[in-house]
Every structure is written in C-alpha cells, then in structure tokens.
Design a protein around this motif. Structure first.
Motif, PDB file in Angstrom:
ATOM      1  N   UNK A 203      40.825  17.950  28.678  1.00 16.85           N
ATOM      2  CA  UNK A 203      40.208  19.216  29.061  1.00 16.85           C
ATOM      3  C   UNK A 203      38.786  19.185  28.513  1.00 16.85           C
ATOM      4  N   UNK A 204      37.818  19.376  29.392  1.00 17.83           N
ATOM      5  CA  UNK A 204      36.412  19.324  28.990  1.00 17.83           C
ATOM      6  C   UNK A 204      35.930  20.744  28.773  1.00 17.83           C
ATOM      7  N   UNK A 227      47.754  36.642  27.479  1.00 18.16           N
ATOM      8  CA  UNK A 227      48.665  37.748  27.777  1.00 18.16           C
ATOM      9  C   UNK A 227      49.960  37.300  28.443  1.00 18.16           C
ATOM     10  N   UNK A 232      55.218  38.819  30.215  1.00 17.30           N
ATOM     11  CA  UNK A 232      56.555  38.446  30.674  1.00 17.30           C
ATOM     12  C   UNK A 232      57.598  38.599  29.566  1.00 17.30           C
ATOM     13  N   UNK A 359      45.055  22.236  30.377  1.00 17.87           N
ATOM     14  CA  UNK A 359      44.012  22.950  31.123  1.00 17.87           C
ATOM     15  C   UNK A 359      44.567  23.924  32.160  1.00 17.87           C
ATOM     16  N   UNK A 360      45.790  23.694  32.637  1.00 14.14           N
ATOM     17  CA  UNK A 360      46.408  24.639  33.573  1.00 14.14           C
ATOM     18  C   UNK A 360      47.526  25.421  32.885  1.00 14.14           C
ATOM     19  N   UNK A 365      45.503  28.282  28.864  1.00 11.79           N
ATOM     20  CA  UNK A 365      44.317  27.832  29.617  1.00 11.79           C
ATOM     21  C   UNK A 365      43.044  28.525  29.142  1.00 11.79           C
ATOM     22  N   UNK A 366      43.199  29.776  28.660  1.00 18.99           N
ATOM     23  CA  UNK A 366      42.009  30.531  28.238  1.00 18.99           C
ATOM     24  C   UNK A 366      41.255  29.838  27.101  1.00 18.99           C
ATOM     25  N   UNK A 368      40.374  26.919  26.961  1.00 16.94           N
ATOM     26  CA  UNK A 368      39.367  26.032  27.529  1.00 16.94           C
ATOM     27  C   UNK A 368      38.094  26.762  27.916  1.00 16.94           C
ATOM     28  N   UNK A 373      32.564  30.933  26.319  1.00 15.71           N
ATOM     29  CA  UNK A 373      32.098  32.328  26.269  1.00 15.71           C
ATOM     30  C   UNK A 373      31.280  32.547  24.996  1.00 15.71           C
TER      31      UNK A 373
ATOM     32  N   UNK B  81      50.437  35.297  37.795  1.00 13.39           N
ATOM     33  CA  UNK B  81      49.774  35.079  36.517  1.00 13.39           C
ATOM     34  C   UNK B  81      48.259  35.005  36.683  1.00 13.39           C
ATOM     35  N   UNK B  85      46.999  38.143  34.864  1.00 16.31           N
ATOM     36  CA  UNK B  85      47.125  37.869  33.432  1.00 16.31           C
ATOM     37  C   UNK B  85      46.027  36.951  32.900  1.00 16.31           C
ATOM     38  N   UNK B  86      45.824  35.816  33.543  1.00 12.28           N
ATOM     39  CA  UNK B  86      44.938  34.820  32.946  1.00 12.28           C
ATOM     40  C   UNK B  86      43.488  35.293  32.935  1.00 12.28           C
ATOM     41  N   UNK B  87      42.761  34.858  31.919  1.00 14.02           N
ATOM     42  CA  UNK B  87      41.370  35.265  31.709  1.00 14.02           C
ATOM     43  C   UNK B  87      40.472  34.076  32.035  1.00 14.02           C
ATOM     44  N   UNK B  88      39.567  34.249  33.000  1.00 13.75           N
ATOM     45  CA  UNK B  88      38.677  33.153  33.384  1.00 13.75           C
ATOM     46  C   UNK B  88      37.511  33.733  34.163  1.00 13.75           C
ATOM     47  N   UNK B  89      36.428  32.978  34.214  1.00 12.85           N
ATOM     48  CA  UNK B  89      35.273  33.447  34.977  1.00 12.85           C
ATOM     49  C   UNK B  89      35.569  33.288  36.468  1.00 12.85           C
ATOM     50  N   UNK B 162      37.101  22.743  31.922  1.00 12.69           N
ATOM     51  CA  UNK B 162      37.403  24.105  31.465  1.00 12.69           C
ATOM     52  C   UNK B 162      38.869  24.489  31.683  1.00 12.69           C
ATOM     53  N   UNK B 163      39.263  24.773  32.909  1.00 10.86           N
ATOM     54  CA  UNK B 163      40.656  25.128  33.163  1.00 10.86           C
ATOM     55  C   UNK B 163      40.977  24.998  34.652  1.00 10.86           C
ATOM     56  N   UNK B 164      42.263  24.901  34.935  1.00 14.33           N
ATOM     57  CA  UNK B 164      42.743  24.821  36.321  1.00 14.33           C
ATOM     58  C   UNK B 164      43.660  26.013  36.539  1.00 14.33           C
ATOM     59  N   UNK B 165      43.106  27.074  37.082  1.00 13.63           N
ATOM     60  CA  UNK B 165      43.930  28.272  37.283  1.00 13.63           C
ATOM     61  C   UNK B 165      44.283  28.447  38.752  1.00 13.63           C
TER      62      UNK B 165
END
Lengths: 420, 168
Positions: A203-204, A227, A232, A359-360, A365-366, A368, A373, B81, B85-89, B162-165
C-alpha cells in the motif's frame, strides 16, 4: 556511524517543545534534513528492522531483496543454513547488485554486479574484479589495489518465530533483549506454528513514514475512524481492550478481547458462525472465526520500533513492513500468512478475513488515506505542534484504548535516538 | 515453424453468446465508472466469486489478494460499506477494456480473459493510472444474459495507491 553529509546538525534543525512527548513539532514530517538524520540514526542506527520471512528463502542460495529505510538490502540463505544480510550496493560504482525481487544463486554462492562483473561471496567479500590484471598486459587495476579493503556492508541478522530481522549497528542489543519479554511472548503466541505465505501486496501512502507508525500505535482512533466494526455491531466481539509495552516503551501491542467466560459455548476450538440476525451484514460469514488463541484476544496490533507490525485481526495474520520513500511518501508491505497444519476451512477463513485489512480492508483502508490527510493539513503550518495528551502525558501500558500512550512511546524513542 | 506451436486457440462461440459476453463487459465497466455501483453485484451469479489479486501472487499460486468475495451478498455488503461507512476522498474510475479472448467452453462455462486499464481521477483533478491488468473470468449464460460466476482481477502491480474502495 555518521553518514549524513551536507546537512545541518540536529540541534539546529529540531528543538523539541518544553512539553516533551505530549507535543510533536509538525516539521518532523516535512523536513528533508531531519529525514536524512533519521536514516542515519534510526534505520542505520541501533534498531532491528524486519527483512523477510524465513520461509521466503528456504534453501542455500535463495535470496530476497528488500530495504531498511532507504538502504537496499539482500537477505540470502547461506549453505550452512544461516542467513546473511548485505547492503545491495556494489563498492565500485554503487549500482545495486541484485535487481530481481528474489532469486537463487545455486551453483556459485556469490553475487555478480551486472555493471562491471565485480563478484562478492555471501559474506560480502569482494572476490573478483573483471579485467583486474588488464587485457594483454594493458590496463587493469593498480598492483596495490587491495580487494580485502572493499566489502559489502554486512548486517547482523537474527530471527524469531520465522521473522528475520537485521541491524546495521554493533550497539543494538540482541534481538530478544531489544524486544523485551512482553514482545517476545506475544510474537511467539501469534506465530504459534510454522508460517506459510498466503499473499503479498503493498500500500503506497502519501505521508511521512512516521505518520503511519504513529497510526499503527494509536489505539485511540480505530473505533472513531474505522466505522465498519461499530456499524455492523462487530465491536461486541471485542468488549475489553488495552495496551501493553516493553519496559522502555519502544514497542507496543494494542489488543481487544472477546467478552466471553471460559466454559461458555463460544469458547471452544470450533468455528464460531456469525448469525445474520446479530449483525447488519448480508453475509456475516466474513467474520466466521475460530478461537485460535487461548487468551481470547480477537485483535492485536504489535508495533516494533521502528517500522514493523505483526497483526492479528480475528484469524487474519500478517506482517507489515514500513519502507520510506522520501519525506512525504512511504510504502507498507503486507505479507499475509497462515500456519502449517491449517485446515482448508481455516485457510478460507483467513482468506475471507483478509477483506478486513490491507489497501481494500473494510476495517483498515482509511489508514492508507489518513496520513495523507495529515500531510496535506500541516503543509502551511510547520511551526505548529501535534497534541498528544489522551491518557495523560506519560508512557507505559494501560488497560484502556482511550489513550495515546504508545504514540508517546514512539516519540520517546525517537528523541532518544536523535538526541533532541 | 513447428506445427505443434498453436498461434491462437479458436473456440467456436455462438454469436448470441459472444454478444452477451460483450454486453456484460461493457455494462460492468460503465456501471462502475458512472457510479451505479448498486448494479455491480448484479453482474455476478448468486454464488459468484470476485477477487482482486496481484499478478505475482496469482502466478505463485497464493490464495490471498486484497479483496475476496464468494457470493453476491458479500458484494452488496461491500457496496453498502463504501457508500455509508468508509472514509476516503471522492474519486472516480475510468475503465478501458481490451477485446475479450474466450479461452475455453466446457460444462456450460466460458473461460475468458480481458485486459483493462483504470485511470483514477480525484476530486481535485489529479489523474493516475490506478491499475492495469486482466480479468480472468468464468461466465455462464442465463438465456441471453451473461453472468460472472468468477472474476479474478489480476493486477499487474502488487502496489496499490492509498486504498481500493471502489471495485475494479
């Protein structure tokens, strides 16, 4: 060992606030000169860094390339079964010697630099230089050039439960002393069998490496930023929690426990099936688990200074290795593992739960994004300081998650090593 | 050239099946790119599998990638989700899909592979090649509707930014 050049000395770069580890000056996350000192005093200093898993290089001649901070490293299995770690940099021109992620030097136990064919044995000795005697008595190296004076930097290597660590410094205590008994016991508990690799990815992240390490030690944020568990109602799996540290607060474990008494039907070695009615998930098989650990800990994140994390999220086990990429980027290399003897069903459970991490990861995931931020947020205000007072201003283990004690522990070590 | 070298595997595919598979590929990509993610689980059979796995892990036979669902309910939980739920730009994908190669047809299942590239555009305009790779699919036909019984997203890179949402 000071390698930093053309850089101001640390007292000019960094004056720590009077409040001590309850404050962190923001410019430690952005200053390239401080970053250069960190490479020297932390990553090449008296610390142990994770290199690889023992099972990744099982046979003589097997090697894998990795990094400690910015330094390229080769870890190689010797014919006698031990592991050597060498800096992957030819003494001639500085080229990396092994350009493959992993491989095998089967017949000749040596490494050949691809640029001018300088050859090294597994101990890092320079054994051969192409055209050393010249060609037809012309050219070649001077007669007084002494190959024995030019070696690859060789690290000290130690292993614990299949985890291979290396250190540049002669001053680093032996690995088990560095970790301390609390950390050693927890590693032995989490990796309670012979490790096998289930997957690997990275994860970059667009943040300074320390922002991720802080995050891995921050047991204040998970129920707030992530969350998924609370939405859940999965947090009912983990009613108790706390933080453990080694004596010096260099390393840290945050854990949550299932609230279950011994003798309860849920506490046995069988599979715990999540009931659809209990949670909001359409398919709660995501969190089917078995009580793998007698201590009933369902989640534990163990962070070893400077950049290694051993995770247990339900039955998902894995290692995370922090790699630096300059002052405002870093990479987290995840290796997901199972244990020899896992049943097919247990491997499937570990695979399904891997949805929670990485990363997923539905839960994580947050992590990453959150460092990015912060990196964006502090850009215009480098004179500002972060506030770390949750759970007091000290360090040490606490029986609660409402604390930043382990983040402060990180800064305690950081100040000790940089002497700031 | 040796006769034993086969340049291409020619699988006879009825035109209707070919058209159904092509529709599946196009609709799948547009549903994701146009933010109609609630449609995404509907491209799978009820017991369909969806996995994102790096090429290195796939080739080494490792079972675990970054994303694994083995039924449609799990896909729907994922969508909920990311919505709630998930937080991302905020960001969007643009898929570019290559031609589908049908590799095999047996037992009512088409095996196929399709190259893709995903460009990710962030809310501030930053654009990145987020992922490139191939779909390795098992596809079944229900009358003229093609459904994914299995989609492995084999990513050329094992490094995820970063992430894979959002699904690929």
């Amino acid at each position: 060992m000071t390698q930093v050049i053309s850089t101001r000395v640390l007292p000019e770069l960094l004056q720590w606030p009077d409040e001590g580890i309850a404050r962190v000056p923001m410019h430690v996350f952005t200053d390239p000169e401080i970053y250069a000192w960190e490479q020297d005093l932390i990553f090449r200093g008296p610390t142990w860094s994770f290199l690889c898993l023992d099972v990744e290089i099982p046979a003589a001649g097997d090697y894998i390339t990795t990094r400690i901070g910015d330094s390229p490293i080769i870890a190689v299995r010797r014919p006698d079964g031990g592991i050597n770690a060498l800096v992957n940099r030819c003494v001639h021109k500085g080229s990396i010697i092994c350009h493959q992620p992993k491989g095998k030097r089967e017949r000749a136990h040596n490494f050949v630099c691809p640029y001018h064919n300088w050859i090294y044995d597994f101990d890092g000795n320079l054994t051969s230089i192409a055209f050393e005697q010249g060609i037809q008595q012309k050219g070649g190296m001077p007669a007084d050039f002494d190959k024995t004076q030019h070696k690859l930097t060789r690290l000290r290597v130690e292993t614990i439960n299949g985890l291979v660590f290396g250190t540049f410094s002669d001053k680093t205590p032996k690995l088990k002393d560095y970790l301390g008994p609390v950390m050693v016991e927890h590693i032995e508990r989490t990796l309670h069998g012979k490790v096998k690799i289930l997957g690997r990815y990275s994860q970059f992240m667009h943040n300074n490496w320390k922002l991720y390490v802080e995050n891995s030690r921050d047991n204040y944020h998970p129920s707030l930023l992530h969350a998924f568990f609370s939405t859940f109602k999965l947090n009912r799996l983990s009613a108790e929690g706390g933080t453990r540290q080694d004596d010096k607060s260099w390393h840290h474990i945050t854990f949550t426990k299932r609230y279950t008494d011994k003798g309860d039907a849920a506490y046995d070695s069988g599979m715990l099936r999540a009931q659809k009615t209990d949670y909001g998930l359409k398919d709660p098989s995501l969190i089917d688990q078995w009580m793998e650990f007698p201590d009933q800990i369902t989640n534990s994140i163990q962070s070893i200074f400077p950049g290694f994390v051993l995770q247990q999220v339900l039955n998902s086990l894995g290692t995370r290795q922090v790699i630096t990429h300059g002052v405002d980027k870093c990479e987290l290399v995840w290796t997901m593992v199972g244990l020899e003897g896992d049943t097919e069903e247990q491997t499937l459970v570990r695979g399904k739960q891997s949805n929670l991490v990485g990363p997923a990861g539905l839960v994580s995931m947050e992590d990453g994004a959150i460092g990015g931020f912060v990196q964006k947020g502090i850009a215009g205000d480098l004179d500002k300081r972060a506030i770390l007072e949750m759970g007091g201003i000290g360090v040490g283990g606490m029986p609660t998650r409402a604390t930043e004690t382990s983040v402060r522990g990180f800064w305690k070590v950081y100040r000790e090593l940089l002497d700031v | 050239m040796s006769d034993s070298v086969v340049a291409a595997r020619n699988i006879e595919v009825p035109l209707a099946a070919k058209a159904a598979i092509a529709r599946l590929m196009a609709q799948y990509a547009h549903a994701i790119d146009n933010d109609e993610l609630e449609r995404w689980p509907q491209f799978f059979t009820a017991q369909g599998t969806y996995q994102i796995i790096p090429r290195t892990a796939y080739e080494q036979g490792h079972p675990v990638g970054v994303w694994y669902c083995d039924n449609r309910d799990m896909l729907e939980d994922r969508v909920r989700s990311l919505r709630e739920i998930n937080v991302y730009e905020p960001h969007v994908y643009r898929h570019v899909i290559g031609p589908t190669e049908i590799l095999e047809f047996s037992g009512g299942v088409y095996r196929a592979q399709t190259s893709y590239i995903v460009v990710r555009t962030m809310h501030d305009g930053e654009m990145t090649v987020f992922s490139a790779g191939r779909y390795v699919d098992e596809i079944v036909l229900e009358t003229d509707l093609a459904l994914l019984q299995k989609r492995l997203v084999v990513t050329d890179s094992a490094r995820f930014d970063t992430l894979v949402v959002i699904p690929i």
